[in-house]
Design a protein around this motif. Structure first.
Motif, PDB file in Angstrom:
ATOM      1  N   ARG A 183      32.711  35.285  35.370  1.00 31.25           N
ATOM      2  CA  ARG A 183      33.564  36.104  36.237  1.00 31.25           C
ATOM      3  C   ARG A 183      33.385  35.722  37.701  1.00 31.25           C
ATOM      4  NH1 ARG A 183      32.331  41.619  33.170  1.00 31.25           N
ATOM      5  NH2 ARG A 183      33.956  41.507  31.595  1.00 31.25           N
ATOM      6  N   GLU A 184      32.136  35.531  38.115  1.00 27.31           N
ATOM      7  CA  GLU A 184      31.866  35.143  39.497  1.00 27.31           C
ATOM      8  C   GLU A 184      32.513  33.792  39.815  1.00 27.31           C
ATOM      9  OE1 GLU A 184      27.681  35.194  40.303  1.00 27.31           O
ATOM     10  OE2 GLU A 184      27.471  37.289  39.712  1.00 27.31           O
ATOM     11  N   LYS A 185      32.378  32.855  38.890  1.00 28.42           N
ATOM     12  CA  LYS A 185      32.965  31.526  39.086  1.00 28.42           C
ATOM     13  C   LYS A 185      34.484  31.624  39.209  1.00 28.42           C
ATOM     14  CE  LYS A 185      33.411  27.036  36.907  1.00 28.42           C
ATOM     15  NZ  LYS A 185      33.278  26.256  35.691  1.00 28.42           N
ATOM     16  N   ASN A 186      35.092  32.430  38.346  1.00 27.29           N
ATOM     17  CA  ASN A 186      36.542  32.602  38.382  1.00 27.29           C
ATOM     18  C   ASN A 186      36.989  33.247  39.691  1.00 27.29           C
ATOM     19  OD1 ASN A 186      39.163  32.509  37.463  1.00 27.29           O
ATOM     20  ND2 ASN A 186      39.030  34.510  36.507  1.00 27.29           N
ATOM     21  N   LEU A 187      36.256  34.238  40.176  1.00 29.49           N
ATOM     22  CA  LEU A 187      36.615  34.876  41.439  1.00 29.49           C
ATOM     23  C   LEU A 187      36.539  33.883  42.596  1.00 29.49           C
ATOM     24  CD1 LEU A 187      34.914  38.375  41.141  1.00 29.49           C
ATOM     25  CD2 LEU A 187      37.355  37.874  41.205  1.00 29.49           C
ATOM     26  N   LYS A 188      35.525  33.014  42.589  1.00 27.49           N
ATOM     27  CA  LYS A 188      35.404  32.001  43.639  1.00 27.49           C
ATOM     28  C   LYS A 188      36.587  31.032  43.586  1.00 27.49           C
ATOM     29  CE  LYS A 188      30.421  31.734  44.327  1.00 27.49           C
ATOM     30  NZ  LYS A 188      29.232  30.876  44.210  1.00 27.49           N
ATOM     31  N   GLU A 189      36.966  30.620  42.388  1.00 28.65           N
ATOM     32  CA  GLU A 189      38.098  29.704  42.251  1.00 28.65           C
ATOM     33  C   GLU A 189      39.390  30.354  42.720  1.00 28.65           C
ATOM     34  OE1 GLU A 189      38.251  28.338  38.236  1.00 28.65           O
ATOM     35  OE2 GLU A 189      36.406  27.182  38.413  1.00 28.65           O
ATOM     36  N   GLN A 190      39.597  31.615  42.370  1.00 27.88           N
ATOM     37  CA  GLN A 190      40.815  32.309  42.768  1.00 27.88           C
ATOM     38  C   GLN A 190      40.867  32.508  44.276  1.00 27.88           C
ATOM     39  OE1 GLN A 190      43.379  32.947  40.770  1.00 27.88           O
ATOM     40  NE2 GLN A 190      42.208  31.975  39.149  1.00 27.88           N
ATOM     41  N   ALA A 191      39.705  32.759  44.905  1.00 29.68           N
ATOM     42  CA  ALA A 191      39.662  32.951  46.348  1.00 29.68           C
ATOM     43  C   ALA A 191      39.919  31.636  47.076  1.00 29.68           C
ATOM     44  CB  ALA A 191      38.310  33.521  46.760  1.00 29.68           C
ATOM     45  N   GLY A 192      39.526  30.528  46.476  1.00 31.53           N
ATOM     46  CA  GLY A 192      39.702  29.232  47.103  1.00 31.53           C
ATOM     47  C   GLY A 192      41.122  28.717  47.052  1.00 31.53           C
ATOM     48  N   LYS A 193      41.888  29.176  46.105  1.00 31.25           N
ATOM     49  CA  LYS A 193      43.267  28.723  45.973  1.00 31.25           C
ATOM     50  C   LYS A 193      44.132  29.395  47.028  1.00 31.25           C
ATOM     51  CE  LYS A 193      43.146  27.806  41.042  1.00 31.25           C
ATOM     52  NZ  LYS A 193      43.722  28.140  39.744  1.00 31.25           N
ATOM     53  N   LYS A 194      45.007  28.604  47.607  1.00 28.68           N
ATOM     54  CA  LYS A 194      45.927  29.164  48.581  1.00 28.68           C
ATOM     55  C   LYS A 194      47.191  29.593  47.868  1.00 28.68           C
ATOM     56  CE  LYS A 194      44.320  26.444  52.425  1.00 28.68           C
ATOM     57  NZ  LYS A 194      44.666  25.463  53.452  1.00 28.68           N
ATOM     58  N   GLY A 195      47.812  30.632  48.353  1.00 25.86           N
ATOM     59  CA  GLY A 195      49.069  31.095  47.781  1.00 25.86           C
ATOM     60  C   GLY A 195      50.155  30.063  48.014  1.00 25.86           C
TER      61      GLY A 195
END
Length: 58
Positions: free
Chosen positions: A11-23
């Motif tokens: 979950r932590e890894k997924n949250l980091k990936e989602q935060a890194g992606k730009k809209g």
């Protein structure tokens, strides 16, 4: 809990990936259509200028 903290780490890894992606697209439908029309107008102007230049050269 046989998995231990593996689920939490995932979950932590997924949250980091989602935060890194730009809209990719934050425009509404009408804004997107307006931007597309503006780009098309610019391309039409460039095309007309190129055709005029080609016609003057011949």
């Amino acid at each position: 809990m046989a998995r231990g903290n593996q689920r939490d780490k995932a979950r932590e890894k997924n949250l980091k990936e989602q935060a890194g992606k730009k809209g990719k697209n934050t425009m509404s439908g009408s804004e997107q259509a307006k931007a597309k029309e503006n780009a098309a107008a610019i391309m039409r102007a460039k095309q007309a200028a190129a055709e005029a230049k080609k016609a003057d050269g011949k």
